[in-house]
Design a protein around this motif. Structure first.
Motif, short mmCIF file in Angstrom:
data_model
loop_
_atom_site.label_atom_id
_atom_site.label_comp_id
_atom_site.label_asym_id
_atom_site.label_seq_id
_atom_site.Cartn_x
_atom_site.Cartn_y
_atom_site.Cartn_z
N ASN A 49 -1.41 10.59 0.69
CA ASN A 49 -1.16 10.72 2.12
C ASN A 49 -1.74 9.56 2.91
N LYS A 50 -2.87 9.05 2.47
CA LYS A 50 -3.47 7.92 3.18
C LYS A 50 -2.68 6.64 2.92
N CYS A 51 -2.12 6.49 1.73
CA CYS A 51 -1.29 5.32 1.42
C CYS A 51 0.02 5.32 2.20
N THR A 52 0.58 6.50 2.39
CA THR A 52 1.94 6.60 2.94
C THR A 52 1.97 7.08 4.39
N ARG A 57 2.54 9.24 -6.35
CA ARG A 57 3.24 10.52 -6.19
C ARG A 57 4.20 10.77 -7.36
N ASP A 58 4.85 9.72 -7.82
CA ASP A 58 5.81 9.86 -8.92
C ASP A 58 5.17 10.22 -10.26
N MET A 59 3.86 10.04 -10.39
CA MET A 59 3.19 10.39 -11.66
C MET A 59 3.17 11.89 -11.90
N PHE A 60 3.28 12.66 -10.84
CA PHE A 60 3.12 14.10 -10.95
C PHE A 60 4.48 14.78 -10.93
N ILE A 105 0.84 -1.19 0.00
CA ILE A 105 0.00 0.00 0.00
C ILE A 105 0.88 1.25 0.00
N TYR A 106 1.92 1.25 0.83
CA TYR A 106 2.86 2.38 0.89
C TYR A 106 3.50 2.59 -0.49
N ALA A 107 3.95 1.51 -1.11
CA ALA A 107 4.62 1.62 -2.42
C ALA A 107 3.67 2.15 -3.49
N ILE A 108 2.41 1.74 -3.44
CA ILE A 108 1.42 2.26 -4.40
C ILE A 108 1.33 3.78 -4.25
N ASN A 133 1.11 6.15 10.29
CA ASN A 133 0.19 5.41 11.15
C ASN A 133 -0.55 4.39 10.28
N TYR A 134 -0.19 3.13 10.38
CA TYR A 134 -0.79 2.13 9.50
C TYR A 134 -2.28 1.98 9.73
N ASN A 135 -2.80 2.37 10.89
CA ASN A 135 -4.25 2.30 11.11
C ASN A 135 -5.00 3.31 10.23
N TYR A 136 -4.33 4.38 9.80
CA TYR A 136 -4.93 5.39 8.95
C TYR A 136 -4.87 4.99 7.47
N ARG A 137 -3.91 4.14 7.13
CA ARG A 137 -3.72 3.74 5.74
C ARG A 137 -4.91 2.95 5.22
#
Length: 182
Positions: free
Chosen positions: A145-148, A129-132, A121-124, A151-155
């Protein structure tokens, strides 16, 4: 396989529709893996390829997740007698207890080795982010921000949740913006 497919240049993905198709395809591939109990651990732009085909006289692109050298089976979380969580994947810790980082710097989850699905999920989020090249539009920034989040509970808990957030951008984008600024 590498010779038949083209590397993806994220900067060539310019329109909102192309970006959503790309991220949706990536999330579908990751969901497929996770659904079978595997984690990729090395999602990054160079591991995403594209296949060209012709459909109804038009060129179509299909995005393909590749390089399964770091893919590992996820084991269920277990607890020790002391109540400490054991590592969910055999690759997260070495036999002497030291942490083993899996993935590419910048795309590997810097904080969470107890929840291997969150590594993908973090890597996605980092790939999005790299697309922009310039500033990230606010609705995309919300997803990133939600992916990265540290706090993994927020992801997002699954790649499918990211796909649903993409659908929300299409159908509820203006409403989401109004709520964000309210």
């Amino acid at each position: 396989v590498m010779e038949l497919l083209e590397k993806v240049n994220l900067y060539e993905i310019q329109t909102e529709e192309e970006r959503r198709r790309f991220v949706s395809a990536l999330c579908d591939a990751v969901s497929f893996l996770h659904g079978r109990g595997y984690v990729h651990y090395d999602i990054k732009p160079s591991n995403i390829l594209k296949r060209w085909s012709v459909s109804y006289g038009r060129a179509c692109v299909t995005y393909v997740l590749a390089d399964f050298g770091s893919v590992h089976k996820v084991e269920q979380h277990q607890r020790t007698d002391q109540g400490e969580a054991l590592i969910a994947s055999t690759v997260s810790r070495l036999s002497d207890g030291r942490r083993m980082r899996v993935g590419t710097p910048g795309y590997a989850d810097p904080v969470d080795d107890l929840h291997p699905v969150h590594a993908d999920i973090y890597a996605i989020g980092q790939v999005i982010r790299d697309m922009f090249q310039e500033s990230v539009p606010i609705l995309w920034a919300t997803i990133i921000n939600k992916c990265t989040s540290r706090n993994y509970n927020y992801r997002y808990q699954t790649a499918a949740e990211i796909s649903r957030a993409l659908a929300d951008i299409v159908f509820q984008g203006p409403k989401m913006l109004q709520e964000a600024y309210a």
